[in-house]
Design a protein around this motif. Structure first.
Motif, short mmCIF file in Angstrom:
data_model
loop_
_atom_site.label_atom_id
_atom_site.label_comp_id
_atom_site.label_asym_id
_atom_site.label_seq_id
_atom_site.Cartn_x
_atom_site.Cartn_y
_atom_site.Cartn_z
N ILE A 27 0.84 -1.28 0.05
CA ILE A 27 0.08 -0.09 0.09
C ILE A 27 0.88 1.09 0.06
CG2 ILE A 27 -1.64 1.47 1.39
CD1 ILE A 27 -3.11 -1.15 1.87
N PRO A 28 1.95 1.35 0.79
CA PRO A 28 2.90 2.52 0.86
C PRO A 28 3.42 2.85 -0.81
CG PRO A 28 3.42 1.21 2.51
CD PRO A 28 2.53 0.64 1.87
N ALA A 29 3.63 1.93 -1.53
CA ALA A 29 4.05 2.02 -2.84
C ALA A 29 3.06 3.08 -3.70
CB ALA A 29 4.33 0.74 -3.44
N ILE A 30 1.62 2.99 -3.22
CA ILE A 30 0.58 3.64 -3.88
C ILE A 30 0.74 5.27 -3.35
CG2 ILE A 30 -1.54 4.04 -4.62
CD1 ILE A 30 -0.43 1.47 -5.66
N SER A 31 0.68 6.20 -4.46
CA SER A 31 0.71 7.36 -3.91
C SER A 31 -0.83 8.06 -3.68
CB SER A 31 1.55 8.33 -4.92
OG SER A 31 2.71 8.04 -5.37
N PHE A 69 -5.50 5.21 3.82
CA PHE A 69 -5.80 3.56 3.69
C PHE A 69 -5.67 2.74 4.67
CE2 PHE A 69 -6.19 -0.36 1.39
CZ PHE A 69 -7.51 -0.26 0.54
N LEU A 70 -6.67 2.50 5.56
CA LEU A 70 -6.50 1.74 7.00
C LEU A 70 -6.65 0.19 6.90
CD1 LEU A 70 -8.33 4.26 9.29
CD2 LEU A 70 -5.80 4.22 8.67
N VAL A 71 -7.66 -0.32 6.21
CA VAL A 71 -7.92 -1.66 6.47
C VAL A 71 -8.25 -2.09 4.84
CG1 VAL A 71 -9.41 -3.45 7.29
CG2 VAL A 71 -8.79 -1.30 8.77
N VAL A 72 -7.76 -3.35 4.76
CA VAL A 72 -8.20 -4.04 3.48
C VAL A 72 -9.32 -5.27 3.72
CG1 VAL A 72 -7.60 -5.61 1.51
CG2 VAL A 72 -5.99 -3.57 2.28
N PHE A 73 -10.52 -4.97 3.13
CA PHE A 73 -11.42 -5.92 3.36
C PHE A 73 -11.29 -6.95 2.11
CE2 PHE A 73 -14.27 -2.99 5.86
CZ PHE A 73 -13.59 -3.33 7.01
N LEU A 74 -11.45 -8.38 2.17
CA LEU A 74 -11.43 -9.40 1.03
C LEU A 74 -12.75 -9.07 0.38
CD1 LEU A 74 -10.08 -12.43 3.02
CD2 LEU A 74 -8.76 -10.75 1.33
N THR A 75 -12.75 -9.19 -1.02
CA THR A 75 -13.99 -8.94 -1.66
C THR A 75 -14.82 -10.21 -1.57
OG1 THR A 75 -12.75 -10.31 -3.57
CG2 THR A 75 -12.96 -7.70 -3.66
#
Length: 116
Positions: A27-31, A69-75
């Motif tokens: 995620i940090p690689a995304i600006s 961007f804090l949390v990733v939810f699985l689709t």
């Protein structure tokens, strides 16, 4: 809550520009992340039409930085419904959402300090 629509990363070079990327290993690689926002309406249901955009019957979109961007939810644990809404299919995800929502003021203050 938001659904990622597009991602941007800075290119290399002296005059670095943003370029669209299809995926990233971190995620940090995304600006910047382009997201479609969803507002919690009732229980575990979220609507694409927020209170601010209800009168115009419009969806809500925002460009955020990767630090927001804090949390990733699985689709597989998110059910997208026809009328521009989604439902969290997992009680753990709802508790994670409630926990973040309860700390909204502290998170907002931390982002202001980070961006200062």
């Amino acid at each position: 809550m938001g659904k990622v629509v597009t991602m941007y990363s800075k290119t290399a070079g002296k005059c670095r520009k943003y370029a669209s990327v299809m995926d990233s290993s971190s995620i940090p690689a995304i600006s910047k992340l382009g997201i479609q926002g969803f507002e919690n309406s009732i229980a575990n249901a979220f609507s694409a039409t927020s209170q601010a955009t209800t009168l115009l019957d419009m969806n809500y979109f925002q460009l955020i930085t990767s630090i927001q961007f804090l949390v990733v939810f699985l689709t597989s644990s998110v059910i997208i419904q026809k009328k521009r809404s989604l439902v969290l299919d997992n009680s753990y995800l709802m508790s994670a959402f409630r926990n973040l929502k309860s700390q909204e003021r502290q998170l907002t203050a931390a982002l202001k300090v980070f961006n200062a």
